[in-house]
Scaffold this motif. Structure first.
Motif, PDB file in Angstrom:
ATOM      1  N   PHE A 137       3.441 -10.192   6.088  1.00  9.90           N
ATOM      2  CA  PHE A 137       3.520  -8.735   6.028  1.00  9.90           C
ATOM      3  C   PHE A 137       4.138  -8.360   4.684  1.00  9.90           C
ATOM      4  CE2 PHE A 137       6.548  -5.116   7.001  1.00  9.90           C
ATOM      5  CZ  PHE A 137       5.595  -4.118   6.960  1.00  9.90           C
ATOM      6  N   ALA A 138       3.263  -8.216   3.663  1.00  9.31           N
ATOM      7  CA  ALA A 138       3.777  -7.996   2.310  1.00  9.31           C
ATOM      8  C   ALA A 138       2.704  -7.382   1.431  1.00  9.31           C
ATOM      9  CB  ALA A 138       4.245  -9.316   1.701  1.00  9.31           C
ATOM     10  N   GLU A 139       3.162  -6.806   0.303  1.00 10.22           N
ATOM     11  CA  GLU A 139       2.239  -6.218  -0.658  1.00 10.22           C
ATOM     12  C   GLU A 139       1.523  -7.318  -1.440  1.00 10.22           C
ATOM     13  OE1 GLU A 139       5.535  -6.163  -0.860  1.00 10.22           O
ATOM     14  OE2 GLU A 139       6.336  -4.134  -0.996  1.00 10.22           O
ATOM     15  N   THR A 140       0.463  -6.912  -2.140  1.00 10.30           N
ATOM     16  CA  THR A 140      -0.293  -7.844  -2.977  1.00 10.30           C
ATOM     17  C   THR A 140       0.549  -8.267  -4.178  1.00 10.30           C
ATOM     18  OG1 THR A 140      -2.416  -6.937  -2.308  1.00 10.30           O
ATOM     19  CG2 THR A 140      -2.343  -8.036  -4.452  1.00 10.30           C
ATOM     20  N   ARG A 141       0.795  -9.562  -4.282  1.00  2.78           N
ATOM     21  CA  ARG A 141       1.553 -10.123  -5.396  1.00  2.78           C
ATOM     22  C   ARG A 141       1.374 -11.628  -5.404  1.00  2.78           C
ATOM     23  NH1 ARG A 141       7.639  -8.501  -3.394  1.00  2.78           N
ATOM     24  NH2 ARG A 141       8.309  -9.895  -5.046  1.00  2.78           N
ATOM     25  N   ALA A 142       1.848 -12.292  -6.453  1.00  7.08           N
ATOM     26  CA  ALA A 142       1.663 -13.739  -6.584  1.00  7.08           C
ATOM     27  C   ALA A 142       2.311 -14.492  -5.425  1.00  7.08           C
ATOM     28  CB  ALA A 142       2.241 -14.219  -7.915  1.00  7.08           C
ATOM     29  N   HIS A 143       3.473 -14.015  -4.948  1.00  9.63           N
ATOM     30  CA  HIS A 143       4.161 -14.694  -3.845  1.00  9.63           C
ATOM     31  C   HIS A 143       3.288 -14.758  -2.593  1.00  9.63           C
ATOM     32  CE1 HIS A 143       7.703 -13.164  -6.269  1.00  9.63           C
ATOM     33  NE2 HIS A 143       7.932 -14.462  -6.209  1.00  9.63           N
ATOM     34  N   TRP A 144       2.451 -13.727  -2.377  1.00  6.19           N
ATOM     35  CA  TRP A 144       1.575 -13.698  -1.200  1.00  6.19           C
ATOM     36  C   TRP A 144       0.619 -14.899  -1.242  1.00  6.19           C
ATOM     37  CZ3 TRP A 144      -2.828 -13.814   1.479  1.00  6.19           C
ATOM     38  CH2 TRP A 144      -2.988 -13.062   2.635  1.00  6.19           C
ATOM     39  N   VAL A 145      -0.030 -15.084  -2.384  1.00  9.51           N
ATOM     40  CA  VAL A 145      -1.006 -16.177  -2.517  1.00  9.51           C
ATOM     41  C   VAL A 145      -0.319 -17.538  -2.431  1.00  9.51           C
ATOM     42  CG1 VAL A 145      -2.639 -17.260  -4.106  1.00  9.51           C
ATOM     43  CG2 VAL A 145      -2.640 -14.785  -3.828  1.00  9.51           C
ATOM     44  N   ILE A 146       0.832 -17.665  -3.071  1.00  5.82           N
ATOM     45  CA  ILE A 146       1.566 -18.936  -3.030  1.00  5.82           C
ATOM     46  C   ILE A 146       1.972 -19.275  -1.595  1.00  5.82           C
ATOM     47  CG2 ILE A 146       3.716 -20.072  -3.743  1.00  5.82           C
ATOM     48  CD1 ILE A 146       3.463 -18.505  -6.412  1.00  5.82           C
ATOM     49  N   THR A 147       2.428 -18.262  -0.843  1.00  9.48           N
ATOM     50  CA  THR A 147       2.790 -18.480   0.559  1.00  9.48           C
ATOM     51  C   THR A 147       1.579 -18.903   1.379  1.00  9.48           C
ATOM     52  OG1 THR A 147       4.572 -16.850   0.409  1.00  9.48           O
ATOM     53  CG2 THR A 147       3.769 -17.377   2.612  1.00  9.48           C
ATOM     54  N   ALA A 148       0.442 -18.241   1.160  1.00  8.34           N
ATOM     55  CA  ALA A 148      -0.774 -18.588   1.897  1.00  8.34           C
ATOM     56  C   ALA A 148      -1.206 -20.027   1.605  1.00  8.34           C
ATOM     57  CB  ALA A 148      -1.891 -17.615   1.536  1.00  8.34           C
TER      58      ALA A 148
END
Length: 734
Positions: A180-191
């Motif tokens: 549950f987060a905005e679009t950012r590099a951390h989102w992709v890294i977490t995925a």
């Protein structure tokens, strides 16, 4: 009925009949302006003569027209028109042979591109406070350059975070992570880390409220919540509603100058609370490859819920890998020198699939948001530049609502300029459009006339992928010409990992979503109620999609799964509810939607989505929802007016107040607004029954936060109908 809607196969398949400029430049110009325009036309004629030979030798229009008109897909068996339509190059299920899970796909990419830049985040230098007259304070950001991490550096984060997530779920192998987060590099890294750790991800839009988040968590029995520091305030009591939640992980703040969020309340609710950096450095272990299998669930992605409660779509590694393969072959221009700007929600399949496809070709992704995208964006400090200026992207994805806004903004700027400049723009626009459709490029006009418009999005775009909803052909042609790059329309759904069709990069026409991608078979199933049949000329019908990219179904909804995923002629298909039409070249046009099709009392059918698409680029309005009652002989509309144009109309009819509510409630204003909207409808070739007979002007703005639009800015018809039920009844005299 089908003959009324049929698009002639003898046309050039260009649904934009180019009345674009007649809506912007109206009336007859003075004689002296027409004289100067005639001189320009003579100059263009001489220019064409001088450049005829170079064009034929180095940029042959004949070859471009051949590529544009070539057959791209055909029926597998021409004798069975109710059978599958397939791309002429055949089916594929993997872009890299043998890389059949997302982790194998990612690790292969890292080996290919190693130290090349991968994910970029822009520095925030200073935050200014802009105080309004009403006392409200808005943040305005002054931003610096992009800071990049290489493919190898991202892989290092993935290895350590995967170990952290694996450790958190070791006592419960069925654990899931809610993202549950905005679009950012951390989102992709977490995925990527969860794919490595073999932990399914549940995606939730960052604009949702606490109840909607709780619904996704409880339905999937998720144990870990990953969010951002900025969103912690939205989940204050979440754990009390979600008994399965044990761990909270949060991304660092975008604004390093802001005060750190208080975590005391969360530590008393959750067993574990970690920052993303804290989880990454929790132990020294690294997981270098995944145990995930192709048929393991990678994502449970909730649909946008345009027609009801969002459904959790189960997507396996096999599904997503196949979709990436189809999209990679569908957009062959992507390469390792490209820069993609990521700003749409990663919880939406369009953005996620676009980013994974770009990474597979070695492109770098710079992150942005709609609030900082360009120089005029709401969070950009006046006198400084937005993200497009800093990043200068070559590729981007966009939903039609955003492109309609760009179209209207440019159109209004042209309409407000002196008459001479209007005529000059019209001349050059029509010149380039005609040359474009003949297969010629216009480098002189691109550099001189359209450079300023192109610079709005950085000035280097080589391609724009449009998806998420139907794109108005007029808007598509306008973007093609003014942005000096192809606008490629795609079609897909969450249930097909965003992949179904992508328009050919060489196709010079508009209005088509292109041939089936190479991972998909498409069937046009007969729908007798709407008189659509694959045996019509041209073939028409409800779009059914098969392939390795088609979801295994909805989470904990077996009845809905059985309804939408069916066996048809021995193959498993997803039923889209969209009505398609096959062109001679194999491309598909979306011409209707079963749930949007209204039959009026005298038997006429009206496609609500078609009417909305035609009216959305009318400068008078910012949004519209058309509604039809089957016991009436006309349709009505709820309209969100454009404030500037509403004030102009109010002044014309003698309404003294500029208060939005007062103007919307003034009957004279409404009547004049409807009259002027009707003129636009005629120019957009809407029939008498398609044009709304009654409208209600609404002072409030629809956003995803209000629950009336999806994250892709599509209408949520049922919530809108419920909210404005009394208004709709009043327009029908009930």
């Amino acid at each position: 009925m089908s003959s009324r809607r049929k698009i002639s196969q003898n046309e050039k398949y260009d649904a934009a009949k180019d009345e674009t400029l007649t809506k912007v430049v109206k009336g007859k110009s003075p004689l002296w302006i027409r004289g100067i325009m005639a001189v320009f036309r003579v100059w263009f004629f001489i220019y064409d003569i001088l450049n005829y030979l170079p064009y034929q030798l180095f940029n042959s229009p004949v070859e471009k027209l051949r590529k544009s008109g070539r057959v791209k897909a055909r029926f597998v068996d021409e004798e069975e028109r109710d059978g599958p339509i397939r791309h002429v190059d055949g089916l594929v299920s993997e872009y890299f042979l043998g890389k059949n899970t997302l982790d194998k796909y990612w690790r292969h990419i890292v080996e290919l591109y190693d130290e090349a830049p991968c994910l970029g985040t822009r520095q925030l230098l200073e935050v200014h406070e802009d105080k309004q007259e009403n006392g409200r304070v808005f943040e305005k950001w002054e931003m610096g350059e992009y800071v990049w991490e290489s493919y190898r550096e991202v892989e290092s984060h993935v290895q350590r975070l995967a170990a952290g997530f694996k450790d958190l779920v070791k006592e419960n192998p069925d654990s899931k992570v809610v993202l549950f987060a905005e679009t950012r590099a951390h989102w992709v890294i977490t995925a990527l880390s969860c794919f490595r750790a073999r932990v399914p991800i549940v995606t939730v839009y960052a604009t949702l409220g606490e109840d909607a988040i709780a619904h996704a968590i409880n339905e999937t029995d998720s144990t870990i919540l990953v969010t951002s520091a900025e969103l912690l305030s939205k989940i204050g009591n979440l754990q009390k509603k979600c008994n399965t939640l044990k761990t909270l992980v949060y991304f660092p703040q975008v604004n390093p100058l802001a005060a750190a969020p208080s975590l005391d309340g969360f530590r008393s609710q959750f067993e574990h609370v970690f920052s993303l950096n804290g989880l990454e450095s929790r132990n020294k272990e690294r997981i270098k490859e995944s145990e995930a299998k192709p048929d393991d669930i990678a994502l449970i992605m909730y649909t946008s819920g345009t027609t009801g409660q969002p459904k959790g779509v189960m997507l396996t590694h096999r599904n997503i890998v196949a979709a990436i393969a189809g999209e990679s072959y569908g957009v062959p221009i992507i390469c390792d020198t490209d820069t993609y700007i990521g700003y749409l929600p990663l919880a939406h399949i369009l953005e996620l699939s676009a980013e994974l496809t770009c990474l597979g070709r070695g492109a770098k992704i710079g992150y942005s948001s709609p609030l900082t995208l360009h120089d005029r964006a709401s969070k950009i400090q006046k006198g400084t530049h937005g993200d497009c200026w800093a990043l200068r992207p070559t590729l981007m994805a966009a939903v039609p609502a955003i492109m309609d806004r760009i179209f209207k903004a440019v159109s209004e700027e042209v309409a407000a300029s002196p008459r001479f400049m209007q005529e000059l723009f019209k001349l050059n626009y029509e010149r380039k459009r005609a040359r474009y459709q003949e297969g010629y490029c216009s480098p002189f006009l691109d550099r001189i006339i359209f450079k300023k418009i192109r610079s709005l999005l950085g000035g280097r775009l080589r391609g724009v992928l449009a998806g998420g909803a139907a794109l108005n052909p007029e808007t598509q042609r306008f973007m093609n010409i003014c942005m000096c790059c192809p606008v490629i329309q795609g079609y897909g759904l969450t249930e097909t990992c965003g992949a179904a069709c992508i328009a050919d990069i060489n196709d010079l026409s508009t209005g088509t979503v292109g041939p089936p991608v190479r991972c998909a078979d498409i069937v046009l199933r007969e729908w007798t109620e709407g008189s659509y049949s694959p045996w019509n000329d041209p073939p028409q019908g409800e779009i059914l999609i098969a392939g390795d990219h088609v979801s295994i179904g909805y989470w904990k909804q077996p009845e809905k799964t059985a309804e939408d995923f069916i066996e048809y002629k021995g193959c498993r298909y997803f039923c889209t509810g969209d009505i398609g039409q096959k062109r001679d070249d194999g491309s598909i046009l979306i011409i209707d939607r079963k749930k949007d099709l209204i039959k009026l009392m005298h038997g006429e059918y009206v496609s609500l989505a078609k009417v909305e698409c035609a009216l959305l680029n009318c400068p008078l309005l910012d949004n519209i929802c058309v509604y039809g009652d089957s016991f009436a002989d006309y349709v009505v509309a709820l309209v969100i007016p454009n404030q500037k144009h509403l004030e102009r109309i109010a002044k014309e009819v003698g309404e003294g107040s500029t208060d939005m509510k007062a103007m919307c409630e003034n009957q004279k204003v409404t009547v004049e607004f409807l009259k002027q909207m009707g003129e636009h409808a005629k120019q957009s070739n809407l029939s008498r029954v398609e044009m709304p007979k009654q409208i209600t002007l609404l002072p409030e703005i629809w956003t995803p936060d209000t629950g009336l639009l999806t994250e892709a800015l599509k209408l949520k018809r049922k919530p809108i109908q419920d909210k404005y039920q009394k208004v709709l009844k009043k327009m029908y005299g009930k």
